[in-house]
Design a protein around this motif. Structure first.
Motif, PDB file in Angstrom:
ATOM      1  N   PRO A 168       0.898  -1.292  -0.155  1.00 50.26           N
ATOM      2  CA  PRO A 168      -0.015   0.010  -0.100  1.00 50.26           C
ATOM      3  C   PRO A 168       0.666   1.307   0.087  1.00 50.26           C
ATOM      4  N   GLY A 169       2.068   1.130   0.332  1.00 51.07           N
ATOM      5  CA  GLY A 169       3.094   2.086   0.569  1.00 51.07           C
ATOM      6  C   GLY A 169       3.744   2.418  -0.858  1.00 51.07           C
ATOM      7  N   GLY A 170       3.537   1.723  -1.882  1.00 55.30           N
ATOM      8  CA  GLY A 170       4.163   1.728  -3.003  1.00 55.30           C
ATOM      9  C   GLY A 170       4.832   0.462  -3.382  1.00 55.30           C
ATOM     10  N   VAL A 171       5.738   0.806  -4.347  1.00 49.06           N
ATOM     11  CA  VAL A 171       6.562  -0.468  -4.953  1.00 49.06           C
ATOM     12  C   VAL A 171       7.837  -0.441  -4.522  1.00 49.06           C
ATOM     13  N   GLN A 172       8.263  -1.511  -3.869  1.00 50.84           N
ATOM     14  CA  GLN A 172       9.770  -1.769  -3.476  1.00 50.84           C
ATOM     15  C   GLN A 172      10.569  -2.910  -4.145  1.00 50.84           C
ATOM     16  N   GLU A 173      11.588  -2.751  -4.407  1.00 52.37           N
ATOM     17  CA  GLU A 173      12.550  -3.603  -4.975  1.00 52.37           C
ATOM     18  C   GLU A 173      13.417  -4.277  -3.958  1.00 52.37           C
ATOM     19  N   LEU A 174      13.401  -5.702  -4.126  1.00 52.68           N
ATOM     20  CA  LEU A 174      14.151  -6.378  -2.949  1.00 52.68           C
ATOM     21  C   LEU A 174      15.246  -7.202  -3.622  1.00 52.68           C
ATOM     22  N   ASP A 175      16.422  -7.055  -3.098  1.00 52.91           N
ATOM     23  CA  ASP A 175      17.603  -7.909  -3.845  1.00 52.91           C
ATOM     24  C   ASP A 175      17.680  -9.190  -2.877  1.00 52.91           C
TER      25      ASP A 175
END
Length: 194
Positions: A168-175
């Motif tokens: 809900p807070g946005g899109v995140q990229e996880l490595d």
């Protein structure tokens, strides 16, 4: 007794009927061997220890006469309802459980149920999570449910991959930095068969 007190008691009863963790419709109830054993231990404790003790207290309190103002009786009956509700829930969960031993995972470089994953967000903050069943999830202790958004984003990825997590807070990229599984199979429990 005034109606205000009766209504207040009914509200408290309704508050106790909080929903148990549910599974998405049509999904299997995957659980680790340790989680399955924990459900069984809780079930056995409630059935063989706690419930008989509460029944004994309620029986004793009922024999004392007037039950309307008898705290032991009133609390005992309330506690019995809570125990019975939890026993019904545990019975359903144990019956529907699909026990998975993560140590048997053949694709050890890929994220599946039971994996322990170390990942970093775009700010470089590292997080370690273990993907477990719905009934054994403890997010504050790093155990996340396999149906959680983070687990779904990580599932099927490999070490070194970058996955997208939509929140809900946005899109995140996880490595994904590391994927590991337990190396030893769980010792069978003769009572449970697992």
């Amino acid at each position: 007794m005034s109606k205000a007190f009766v209504n207040e008691d009914n509200q408290q009863e309704e508050e106790l009927d909080l929903p148990e963790p549910s599974l998405p419709s049509g999904m299997k109830n995957y659980i680790t061997v340790q989680g399955y054993r924990a459900l069984h231990r809780e079930f056995n404790h409630l059935m063989n220890t706690e419930r008989p003790e509460v029944v004994q207290v309620v029986s004793w309190a009922a024999s004392n006469g007037d039950r309307s103002e008898n705290g032991d009786y009133i609390y005992g009956k309330k506690r019995l309802r809570e125990i019975d509700r939890r026993i019904r829930f545990l019975t359903k969960r144990i019956q529907s459980a699909e026990v998975v031993d993560p140590a048997m995972q053949p694709n050890r470089d890929q994220v599946f149920f039971g994996a322990t994953v170390v990942y970093a967000n775009s700010a470089g903050e590292e997080t370690t999570v273990t993907i477990v069943g719905v009934d054994e999830a403890e997010p504050l202790n790093g155990k996340i449910s396999w149906v959680s958004p983070v687990a779904r984003a990580l599932t099927k990825a490999h070490e070194g991959d970058t996955v997208t997590l939509r929140t809900p807070g946005g899109v995140q990229e996880l490595d994904i930095l590391e994927v590991s599984y337990p190396t030893e199979l769980a010792e069978p429990d003769p009572e449970l068969g697992y």
